[in-house]
Design a protein around this motif. Structure first.
Motif, PDB file in Angstrom:
ATOM      1  N   ILE A 160      41.729  46.027  35.549  1.00  0.00           N
ATOM      2  CA  ILE A 160      41.034  46.399  34.523  1.00  0.00           C
ATOM      3  C   ILE A 160      40.628  44.714  33.712  1.00  0.00           C
ATOM      4  N   ALA A 161      41.702  44.146  33.680  1.00  0.00           N
ATOM      5  CA  ALA A 161      41.832  42.651  33.224  1.00  0.00           C
ATOM      6  C   ALA A 161      40.984  41.680  34.089  1.00  0.00           C
ATOM      7  N   ALA A 162      40.907  41.846  35.067  1.00  0.00           N
ATOM      8  CA  ALA A 162      40.132  41.164  36.359  1.00  0.00           C
ATOM      9  C   ALA A 162      38.543  41.208  35.809  1.00  0.00           C
ATOM     10  N   PHE A 163      38.124  42.567  35.583  1.00  0.00           N
ATOM     11  CA  PHE A 163      36.885  42.896  35.334  1.00  0.00           C
ATOM     12  C   PHE A 163      36.303  42.063  34.130  1.00  0.00           C
ATOM     13  N   ALA A 164      37.233  42.204  33.147  1.00  0.00           N
ATOM     14  CA  ALA A 164      36.910  41.492  31.752  1.00  0.00           C
ATOM     15  C   ALA A 164      36.830  40.222  31.924  1.00  0.00           C
ATOM     16  N   ALA A 165      37.783  39.552  32.878  1.00  0.00           N
ATOM     17  CA  ALA A 165      37.738  38.075  32.947  1.00  0.00           C
ATOM     18  C   ALA A 165      36.455  37.692  33.601  1.00  0.00           C
ATOM     19  N   TYR A 166      36.135  38.461  34.519  1.00  0.00           N
ATOM     20  CA  TYR A 166      34.775  38.269  35.334  1.00  0.00           C
ATOM     21  C   TYR A 166      33.802  38.054  34.429  1.00  0.00           C
ATOM     22  N   ALA A 167      33.706  39.096  33.532  1.00  0.00           N
ATOM     23  CA  ALA A 167      32.492  39.223  32.458  1.00  0.00           C
ATOM     24  C   ALA A 167      32.360  38.109  31.690  1.00  0.00           C
ATOM     25  N   MET A 210      29.137  35.716  33.108  1.00  0.00           N
ATOM     26  CA  MET A 210      28.246  36.359  32.429  1.00  0.00           C
ATOM     27  C   MET A 210      27.868  35.982  31.035  1.00  0.00           C
ATOM     28  N   GLU A 211      26.776  35.995  30.697  1.00  0.00           N
ATOM     29  CA  GLU A 211      26.370  35.414  29.312  1.00  0.00           C
ATOM     30  C   GLU A 211      25.807  36.892  28.265  1.00  0.00           C
ATOM     31  N   PHE A 212      26.602  36.934  27.420  1.00  0.00           N
ATOM     32  CA  PHE A 212      26.229  38.069  26.472  1.00  0.00           C
ATOM     33  C   PHE A 212      26.482  37.595  25.163  1.00  0.00           C
ATOM     34  N   PRO A 213      25.797  38.384  24.133  1.00  0.00           N
ATOM     35  CA  PRO A 213      25.995  37.968  22.753  1.00  0.00           C
ATOM     36  C   PRO A 213      27.649  38.421  22.322  1.00  0.00           C
ATOM     37  N   PHE A 214      28.137  37.657  21.351  1.00  0.00           N
ATOM     38  CA  PHE A 214      29.336  37.809  20.882  1.00  0.00           C
ATOM     39  C   PHE A 214      30.522  37.477  21.788  1.00  0.00           C
ATOM     40  N   ARG A 215      30.180  36.980  23.021  1.00  0.00           N
ATOM     41  CA  ARG A 215      31.091  36.422  24.196  1.00  0.00           C
ATOM     42  C   ARG A 215      32.214  35.671  23.494  1.00  0.00           C
ATOM     43  N   ASN A 216      31.942  34.655  23.104  1.00  0.00           N
ATOM     44  CA  ASN A 216      32.891  33.476  22.497  1.00  0.00           C
ATOM     45  C   ASN A 216      33.651  34.095  21.318  1.00  0.00           C
ATOM     46  N   PHE A 221      34.899  51.848  37.028  1.00  0.00           N
ATOM     47  CA  PHE A 221      33.988  50.758  37.028  1.00  0.00           C
ATOM     48  C   PHE A 221      32.852  51.017  37.897  1.00  0.00           C
ATOM     49  N   TYR A 222      33.252  51.658  39.072  1.00  0.00           N
ATOM     50  CA  TYR A 222      32.026  51.803  40.067  1.00  0.00           C
ATOM     51  C   TYR A 222      31.064  52.895  39.522  1.00  0.00           C
ATOM     52  N   VAL A 223      31.407  53.954  38.818  1.00  0.00           N
ATOM     53  CA  VAL A 223      30.656  55.109  38.028  1.00  0.00           C
ATOM     54  C   VAL A 223      29.976  54.254  36.939  1.00  0.00           C
ATOM     55  N   LEU A 224      30.568  53.512  35.908  1.00  0.00           N
ATOM     56  CA  LEU A 224      29.897  52.834  35.004  1.00  0.00           C
ATOM     57  C   LEU A 224      29.006  51.890  35.431  1.00  0.00           C
ATOM     58  N   ASN A 225      29.298  51.305  36.825  1.00  0.00           N
ATOM     59  CA  ASN A 225      28.256  50.374  37.032  1.00  0.00           C
ATOM     60  C   ASN A 225      27.136  51.004  37.684  1.00  0.00           C
ATOM     61  N   GLN A 235      19.817  46.468  31.531  1.00  0.00           N
ATOM     62  CA  GLN A 235      20.858  46.552  32.425  1.00  0.00           C
ATOM     63  C   GLN A 235      21.566  45.107  32.460  1.00  0.00           C
ATOM     64  N   GLU A 236      20.973  44.051  32.283  1.00  0.00           N
ATOM     65  CA  GLU A 236      21.373  42.663  31.918  1.00  0.00           C
ATOM     66  C   GLU A 236      22.245  42.624  30.770  1.00  0.00           C
ATOM     67  N   LEU A 237      21.550  43.355  29.729  1.00  0.00           N
ATOM     68  CA  LEU A 237      21.993  43.344  28.382  1.00  0.00           C
ATOM     69  C   LEU A 237      23.514  44.024  28.418  1.00  0.00           C
ATOM     70  N   ILE A 238      23.511  45.140  28.874  1.00  0.00           N
ATOM     71  CA  ILE A 238      24.796  46.180  28.829  1.00  0.00           C
ATOM     72  C   ILE A 238      25.790  45.788  29.777  1.00  0.00           C
ATOM     73  N   LYS A 239      25.431  45.346  31.073  1.00  0.00           N
ATOM     74  CA  LYS A 239      26.527  45.206  31.968  1.00  0.00           C
ATOM     75  C   LYS A 239      27.728  44.515  31.534  1.00  0.00           C
ATOM     76  N   PRO A 240      27.616  43.191  30.920  1.00  0.00           N
ATOM     77  CA  PRO A 240      29.033  42.587  30.488  1.00  0.00           C
ATOM     78  C   PRO A 240      29.715  43.490  29.662  1.00  0.00           C
ATOM     79  N   TYR A 241      29.288  44.364  28.802  1.00  0.00           N
ATOM     80  CA  TYR A 241      29.822  45.073  28.058  1.00  0.00           C
ATOM     81  C   TYR A 241      30.734  46.264  28.790  1.00  0.00           C
ATOM     82  N   VAL A 242      29.926  46.679  29.742  1.00  0.00           N
ATOM     83  CA  VAL A 242      30.442  47.705  30.560  1.00  0.00           C
ATOM     84  C   VAL A 242      31.958  47.238  31.277  1.00  0.00           C
TER      85      VAL A 242
END
Lengths: 319, 327
Positions: free
Chosen positions: A130-137, A141-147, B23-27, B38-45
């Motif tokens: 779970i943490a690895a996925f979050a760390a990857y993002a 990845m660039e997204f609003p509110f990231r920092n 994660f697979y299903v969400l993805n 999709q680009e916008l939402i994916k990081p939050y997923v």
């Protein structure tokens, strides 16, 4: 910040006992890690050796005392301190494993050991992914509110988990989770998440960004890049968090007392506390039991120390 | 017992598989969207499960605790600031706060002093000696607080003067011609508290040593060589070159150990259960929640604990921002 220079050469002792090897290694290591002895080949001054030997003795004597006492008969242990094995040679021949035999016959330590494993393994492995996925993002990845969200995680690193107990007990109560292993798993996943994300993200930030750029050009999705590239490359960080969390959960008393409590699901720490409570008649069980609870974490620690150290130093020390 | 083991294995497999499938299903779900959203939402997923865990186990309980702290013992009615005024005016709690203050000052300081001493000395040994000595100092970090107390009982233990002392400290003390002392029951000059702090220093010095050792090795050799050529002694080099260079690490270690100490309850709980004037805030919280069954007081104690932590939290964030800017 580079990984190699921040890793102190601490690892399993006894690896380099070959005198030929040790004669060559000093110069090599000094160059690698930038240490600064007086001169690479020269032995340390005598006072340094004496001082560090004394410090090491000071640190290890308490553990040694426990180990010896756990091997002494109850009447022997009550008659004189453990150091009497050095003054009376007959004491040495009286050492016995009887305390350990009694420990497994009279207490539930064996069961508690299994419980500890049952609590620790899921609570260590599940949060990593779970943490690895979050760390990857957070890293790639660039997204609003990231920092902002990242700073939020840094802030949560220091929030004491005491805040959680009363409210979570109420929630668990509604699902009849209190006393179950799952209660401890979920709590440890929640409490370890900030550190896991932070540690793994710090490591991922040191990976070259070109890799992910080229993967993107090759048409790989984030999901594929994560699994095929980033997870294998981040193994040191994942391992380091795993050791950290393993030791933390195995040695934890507070979460175990509150969410599991004494009973058939109790882990080793709770068992040991109850042995400590019945002072006097159970003293020989206490020392054996205490040593028994330490065996696995010490083995894990000694064999994987290198990763542990790397995880501790990554991100907190400038290379 | 076999069932327990099977249970654990199933939990590991299901937990990991569950996370993968989640994660697979969400993805997959996000991939159904057109590429722009999709680009916008994916990081939050990707960060959603982590934040769900943090939200449920830290953020929500934090606010709930804040609310509880203004309510009565079983959280059925609001009583304003009464929990706080009652706590702060109680002499017991004042002792607890003072003890906590001593703990967060003394344990990090001595952990750093010993860690620095060992790191500096070991740096001058040959690699094998360095490895072995560091491992020995680092080892107690793998031992639980409960286990540590069991270990130190063999040092602090006291028996009547007519018998042989089985505690190391008393054996030495009596051999010097004194009466045995029940160390952990002696609150004079906070003796028992200090002896309990020794246990935590014993476990934390290795942690400090590892971080400080890495920092010391990062001090450029050229600078040290230059100082030696100029005739500076080892002591002068250490205090005017090494220490300033590793200042940032010293502060990091101090704060990390300090926060660890604030949260630690088990050493005192197991050794004295807060008796003989040794109580500290984290243990006091446990007693309020479990012994006195006063959810309001327990919550107020946590909020006070949080307030103590806030300055360090702010420092931590500043430090992180500075590191990010330098990345």
């Amino acid at each position: 910040m580079s990984q190699s220079t921040t890793v102190p050469p601490v690892s399993n002792p006894g690896q380099t006992t070959d005198p030929g090897l040790t004669a060559i290694r000093p110069r090599k290591r000094r160059k690698d890690s930038g240490g600064h002895g007086e001169d690479a080949g020269a032995p340390a001054p005598l006072w340094v050796k004496i001082a560090i030997t004394l410090l090491c003795l000071l640190w290890i004597i308490p553990v040694f005392g426990l180990a010896i006492t756990s091997l002494r008969d109850r009447t022997d242990a009550a008659a004189a301190g453990w150091w009497s094995i050095f003054t009376g040679p007959s004491q040495l021949s009286r050492l016995t494993v009887e305390n350990y035999v009694q420990l497994f016959q009279q207490t539930d330590m064996a069961r508690a050991f299994v419980n500890s494993l049952a609590i620790t393994l899921p609570a260590t492995i599940i949060p990593i992914l779970i943490a690895a996925f979050a760390a990857y993002a957070f890293t790639f990845m660039e997204f609003p509110f990231r920092n902002f969200l990242l700073v939020f995680i840094v802030a949560l690193l220091v929030v004491p988990n005491q805040v959680a107990f009363a409210p979570i007990l109420n929630i668990y109560g509604q699902f009849s989770l209190n006393g179950q292993f799952a209660a401890a798993w979920l709590a440890h996943i929640g409490f370890g998440m900030a550190l896991a994300t932070y540690l793994i993200r710090n490591y991922m930030a040191t990976l070259p960004r070109e890799i992910i750029e080229s993967a993107k050009i090759d048409g790989a999705t984030h999901f594929q890049t994560f699994w095929k590239l980033i997870v294998p490359m981040s193994t040191p960080a994942l391992a380091s968090f795993a050791i950290f969390q393993f030791l933390w959960v195995w040695n934890d008393l507070l979460v175990a007392l509150i969410f599991i409590g004494p009973g058939e699901n109790q882990p080793l720490t709770v068992s040991l506390v109850s042995l400590l409570g019945q002072q006097g008649q159970g003293d020989q069980l206490l020392t054996a039991g205490a040593f028994f609870t330490m065996v696995l974490p010490i083995l894990v620690f000694l064999s994987l120390q290198r990763y542990f150290v790397r995880g501790l130093t990554a991100g907190s020390v400038k290379g | 017992m076999t069932i327990t083991i099977l249970n654990a294995i199933i939990a590991v497999v299901c937990g990991v598989a569950g996370a993968v499938v989640l994660f697979y299903v969400l993805n997959k779900l996000t991939e159904l969207l057109p590429s722009k959203p999709q680009e916008l939402i994916k990081p939050y997923v990707f960060i959603l499960p982590a934040f769900a865990a943090l939200g449920l186990f830290l953020v929500y309980p934090f606010f709930q605790t804040l609310v509880y702290s203004f309510a009565n013992a079983d959280s059925t009615a609001f009583i304003g600031l009464e929990n706080y005024t009652r706590l702060l005016s109680s002499p017991n709690f004042q002792t607890t706060l003072f003890n906590t203050f001593l703990w967060i000052l003394i344990v990090p300081t001595f952990s750093i002093v010993f860690g620095l001493l060992i790191a500096t000395l070991a740096d001058r040994l040959r690699p094998t000696g360095e490895k072995v000595s560091k491992t020995l100092i680092f080892l107690p970090l793998a031992i639980s607080a409960v286990g540590s107390v069991a270990i130190f009982r063999l040092i602090y233990n006291a028996v009547p003067a007519t018998q042989n002392q089985t505690g190391l400290l008393n054996a030495i003390w009596v051999a010097l011609g004194n009466e045995p002392v029940a160390f952990l029951q002696t609150p004079d000059f906070k003796l028992n508290s200090f002896l309990l702090m020794v246990i935590l220093v014993w476990t934390q010095a290795g942690f400090a040593m590892v971080l400080l050792s890495a920092a010391i090795k990062g001090v450029p050799t050229d600078t040290l060589e230059a100082a030696r050529i100029d005739g500076a002694g080892e002591g002068k080099i250490f205090f005017s070159i090494v220490i300033p260079q590793i200042r940032a690490t010293l502060i990091t270690v101090f704060i990390t150990v300090l926060i660890g100490v604030l949260k630690t309850f088990d050493v005192v709980y197991v050794a004295t259960n807060g008796g003989f004037g040794t109580n500290i805030i984290a243990l006091n919280f446990y007693q309020a929640l479990y012994v006195q069954r006063d959810a309001g007081a327990a919550a107020a104690i946590v909020v006070i604990l949080m307030l103590v932590i806030v300055p360090f939290l702010i420092y931590q964030i500043r430090q992180f921002r500075a590191e990010e800017a330098a990345r």
